[in-house]
Design a protein around this motif. Structure first.
Motif, PDB file in Angstrom:
ATOM      1  N   LEU A   1       0.824  -1.217   0.000  1.00 47.24           N
ATOM      2  CA  LEU A   1       0.000   0.000   0.000  1.00 47.24           C
ATOM      3  C   LEU A   1       0.858   1.266   0.000  1.00 47.24           C
ATOM      4  N   VAL A   2       2.163   1.111   0.212  1.00 47.26           N
ATOM      5  CA  VAL A   2       3.042   2.283   0.207  1.00 47.26           C
ATOM      6  C   VAL A   2       3.122   2.817  -1.225  1.00 47.26           C
ATOM      7  N   PRO A   3       2.880   4.130  -1.415  1.00 44.30           N
ATOM      8  CA  PRO A   3       2.855   4.680  -2.774  1.00 44.30           C
ATOM      9  C   PRO A   3       4.108   4.304  -3.571  1.00 44.30           C
ATOM     10  N   GLY A   4       3.886   3.811  -4.797  1.00 51.69           N
ATOM     11  CA  GLY A   4       4.992   3.458  -5.683  1.00 51.69           C
ATOM     12  C   GLY A   4       5.373   1.986  -5.649  1.00 51.69           C
ATOM     13  N   VAL A   5       4.932   1.251  -4.614  1.00 52.91           N
ATOM     14  CA  VAL A   5       5.345  -0.159  -4.502  1.00 52.91           C
ATOM     15  C   VAL A   5       4.673  -1.015  -5.571  1.00 52.91           C
ATOM     16  N   LEU A   6       3.382  -0.802  -5.795  1.00 57.29           N
ATOM     17  CA  LEU A   6       2.708  -1.521  -6.879  1.00 57.29           C
ATOM     18  C   LEU A   6       2.950  -0.751  -8.163  1.00 57.29           C
ATOM     19  N   GLY A   7       3.172  -1.470  -9.253  1.00 61.88           N
ATOM     20  CA  GLY A   7       3.459  -0.808 -10.513  1.00 61.88           C
ATOM     21  C   GLY A   7       2.394   0.208 -10.887  1.00 61.88           C
ATOM     22  N   HIS A   8       1.137  -0.208 -10.817  1.00 58.45           N
ATOM     23  CA  HIS A   8       0.033   0.606 -11.301  1.00 58.45           C
ATOM     24  C   HIS A   8      -0.629   1.313 -10.130  1.00 58.45           C
ATOM     25  N   ALA A   9      -0.763   2.619 -10.214  1.00 53.10           N
ATOM     26  CA  ALA A   9      -1.260   3.413  -9.082  1.00 53.10           C
ATOM     27  C   ALA A   9      -2.641   2.974  -8.615  1.00 53.10           C
ATOM     28  N   ASP A  10      -3.462   2.448  -9.544  1.00 55.32           N
ATOM     29  CA  ASP A  10      -4.829   2.085  -9.165  1.00 55.32           C
ATOM     30  C   ASP A  10      -4.938   0.649  -8.661  1.00 55.32           C
ATOM     31  N   SER A  11      -3.860  -0.135  -8.755  1.00 55.23           N
ATOM     32  CA  SER A  11      -3.962  -1.559  -8.435  1.00 55.23           C
ATOM     33  C   SER A  11      -4.521  -1.804  -7.046  1.00 55.23           C
ATOM     34  N   ALA A  12      -4.119  -0.984  -6.085  1.00 55.55           N
ATOM     35  CA  ALA A  12      -4.554  -1.228  -4.714  1.00 55.55           C
ATOM     36  C   ALA A  12      -5.916  -0.614  -4.420  1.00 55.55           C
ATOM     37  N   LYS A  13      -6.428   0.224  -5.338  1.00 50.20           N
ATOM     38  CA  LYS A  13      -7.705   0.891  -5.095  1.00 50.20           C
ATOM     39  C   LYS A  13      -8.870   0.006  -5.467  1.00 50.20           C
ATOM     40  N   ASP A  14      -8.673  -0.787  -6.529  1.00 46.94           N
ATOM     41  CA  ASP A  14      -9.774  -1.468  -7.181  1.00 46.94           C
ATOM     42  C   ASP A  14      -9.675  -2.961  -6.929  1.00 46.94           C
ATOM     43  N   GLU A  15      -9.586  -3.368  -5.661  1.00 48.97           N
ATOM     44  CA  GLU A  15      -9.423  -4.780  -5.406  1.00 48.97           C
ATOM     45  C   GLU A  15     -10.329  -5.208  -4.267  1.00 48.97           C
ATOM     46  N   SER A  16     -10.346  -6.509  -4.016  1.00 47.19           N
ATOM     47  CA  SER A  16     -11.210  -7.028  -2.970  1.00 47.19           C
ATOM     48  C   SER A  16     -10.962  -6.312  -1.648  1.00 47.19           C
ATOM     49  N   PHE A  17     -12.031  -6.083  -0.894  1.00 45.99           N
ATOM     50  CA  PHE A  17     -12.044  -5.496   0.454  1.00 45.99           C
ATOM     51  C   PHE A  17     -11.899  -3.981   0.490  1.00 45.99           C
ATOM     52  N   THR A  18     -11.151  -3.388  -0.483  1.00 46.05           N
ATOM     53  CA  THR A  18     -10.891  -1.955  -0.396  1.00 46.05           C
ATOM     54  C   THR A  18     -12.198  -1.172  -0.391  1.00 46.05           C
TER      55      THR A  18
ATOM     56  N   LEU B   1     -16.013  -7.914  -2.387  1.00 44.66           N
ATOM     57  CA  LEU B   1     -15.058  -8.703  -3.174  1.00 44.66           C
ATOM     58  C   LEU B   1     -14.936  -8.138  -4.581  1.00 44.66           C
ATOM     59  N   GLU B   2     -13.823  -8.438  -5.227  1.00 39.06           N
ATOM     60  CA  GLU B   2     -13.579  -7.924  -6.565  1.00 39.06           C
ATOM     61  C   GLU B   2     -14.404  -8.696  -7.592  1.00 39.06           C
ATOM     62  N   TYR B   3     -14.700  -8.031  -8.696  1.00 41.67           N
ATOM     63  CA  TYR B   3     -15.422  -8.647  -9.830  1.00 41.67           C
ATOM     64  C   TYR B   3     -14.518  -9.662 -10.538  1.00 41.67           C
ATOM     65  N   PRO B   4     -15.118 -10.588 -11.351  1.00 44.89           N
ATOM     66  CA  PRO B   4     -14.308 -11.557 -12.094  1.00 44.89           C
ATOM     67  C   PRO B   4     -13.476 -10.871 -13.179  1.00 44.89           C
ATOM     68  N   GLN B   5     -12.298 -11.394 -13.427  1.00 43.77           N
ATOM     69  CA  GLN B   5     -11.393 -10.820 -14.428  1.00 43.77           C
ATOM     70  C   GLN B   5     -11.034 -11.883 -15.472  1.00 43.77           C
ATOM     71  N   TYR B   6     -10.778 -11.441 -16.670  1.00 44.62           N
ATOM     72  CA  TYR B   6     -10.391 -12.341 -17.780  1.00 44.62           C
ATOM     73  C   TYR B   6      -9.236 -11.727 -18.546  1.00 44.62           C
ATOM     74  N   THR B   7      -8.404 -12.606 -19.129  1.00 58.65           N
ATOM     75  CA  THR B   7      -7.389 -12.126 -20.068  1.00 58.65           C
ATOM     76  C   THR B   7      -7.484 -12.976 -21.334  1.00 58.65           C
ATOM     77  N   ARG B   8      -6.597 -12.774 -22.289  1.00 59.24           N
ATOM     78  CA  ARG B   8      -6.669 -13.549 -23.520  1.00 59.24           C
ATOM     79  C   ARG B   8      -6.338 -15.022 -23.266  1.00 59.24           C
ATOM     80  N   PRO B   9      -6.853 -15.958 -24.029  1.00 60.64           N
ATOM     81  CA  PRO B   9      -7.695 -15.762 -25.221  1.00 60.64           C
ATOM     82  C   PRO B   9      -9.161 -15.474 -24.875  1.00 60.64           C
ATOM     83  N   ALA B  10      -9.880 -14.820 -25.822  1.00 58.13           N
ATOM     84  CA  ALA B  10     -11.275 -14.452 -25.613  1.00 58.13           C
ATOM     85  C   ALA B  10     -12.167 -15.695 -25.521  1.00 58.13           C
TER      86      ALA B  10
END
Ligand code: ADE
Length: 229
Positions: free
Chosen positions: A154-171, A175-184
């Motif tokens: 949670l320390v600023p800069g530790v996670l690559g993406h600034a929003d990664s810690a904002k948009d996750e389970s519990f925050t 709980l977080e929504y389901p996620q998908y990556t390729r292939p479609a």
């Protein structure tokens, strides 16, 4: 942010702190983690840190003197450090507690071992007591690793993406929504149409609804907690 860990098993910290995100965070000097062997503050030639409980009973307790002196030494350099004892009797660790601890500049984590610690450590030395869950570990080292990991990310800069810690389970309380990556499409299983639609407002609505539904099904206690606040 700085973490000082006091333990009689410093070897238990070697792997987890030297991999992946925690390793990079230390290399980038975003977090500093020092593991101290409590035996260094023992007073006798056997480096004794435990003793039998007054009044009898099974097991050994951690003696107060090495812990008090170690914390006092740390506090000389960092008077504002918050001192946390890891113990199954502490308040329960959660994302909210992790966020609270991440506001500190300096945390000192004291790992309990054996049957427990002398009560004077609780009453006259530590600021806070934390349990990572309702089960008993052989010692507090694994609990301290869990706390360092959850707080450091949670320390600023530790996670690559600034929003990664904002948009996750519990925050957001659920709980977080389901996620998908390729292939479609994979083995006949298709990614939900909305996610490949390019319609960002529709995607945000779908995610919010999935998150609510998932929390209702799996962790209704979190919805009640949110209401209670
Ligand atoms: N030490 C032993 N069990 C523990 C727990 N559940 N949480 C924190 N410290 C502990």
């Amino acid at each position: 942010m700085r973490f000082d860990i006091l333990t009689i098993f410093p070897g238990m910290f070697r792997g987890p702190l030297e991999e992946s995100i925690l390793k990079r965070a230390q290399e980038k000097k975003l977090v500093e983690i020092a593991v101290h062997d409590l035996r260094k503050w023992a007073r006798d030639k056997h480096n004794t840190t435990d003793d039998r409980p007054f009044g009898g009973g099974p097991g050994m307790l951690m003696k107060p003197e090495p812990i008090f002196e170690a914390v006092e030494d740390l506090k000389r350099d960092a008077p504002t450090a918050r001192v946390v004892l890891l113990t199954p009797q502490g308040r329960k660790f959660s994302q909210q507690v992790a966020q609270e601890l991440a506001q500190q500049k300096h945390l000192a984590l004291v790992c309990g071992h054996y049957e427990g610690v002398d009560e004077r450590v609780r009453t006259a030395l530590v600021d806070d007591e934390i349990s990572i869950g309702d089960y008993v570990l052989t010692n507090g080292a694994l609990a301290a690793i869990v706390v360092v990991d959850a707080v450091a990310r949670l320390v600023p800069g530790v996670l690559g993406h600034a929003d990664s810690a904002k948009d996750e389970s519990f925050t957001g309380g659920g709980l977080e929504y389901p996620q998908y990556t390729r292939p479609a499409e994979f083995r006949g299983m298709k990614v939900p149409e909305v996610l490949v639609s390019g319609d960002h407002a529709a995607i945000a609505r779908w995610r919010a609804e999935q998150s609510r539904q998932r929390t209702r099904e799996r962790r209704p206690d979190l919805l009640n907690e949110r209401k209670a606040k």
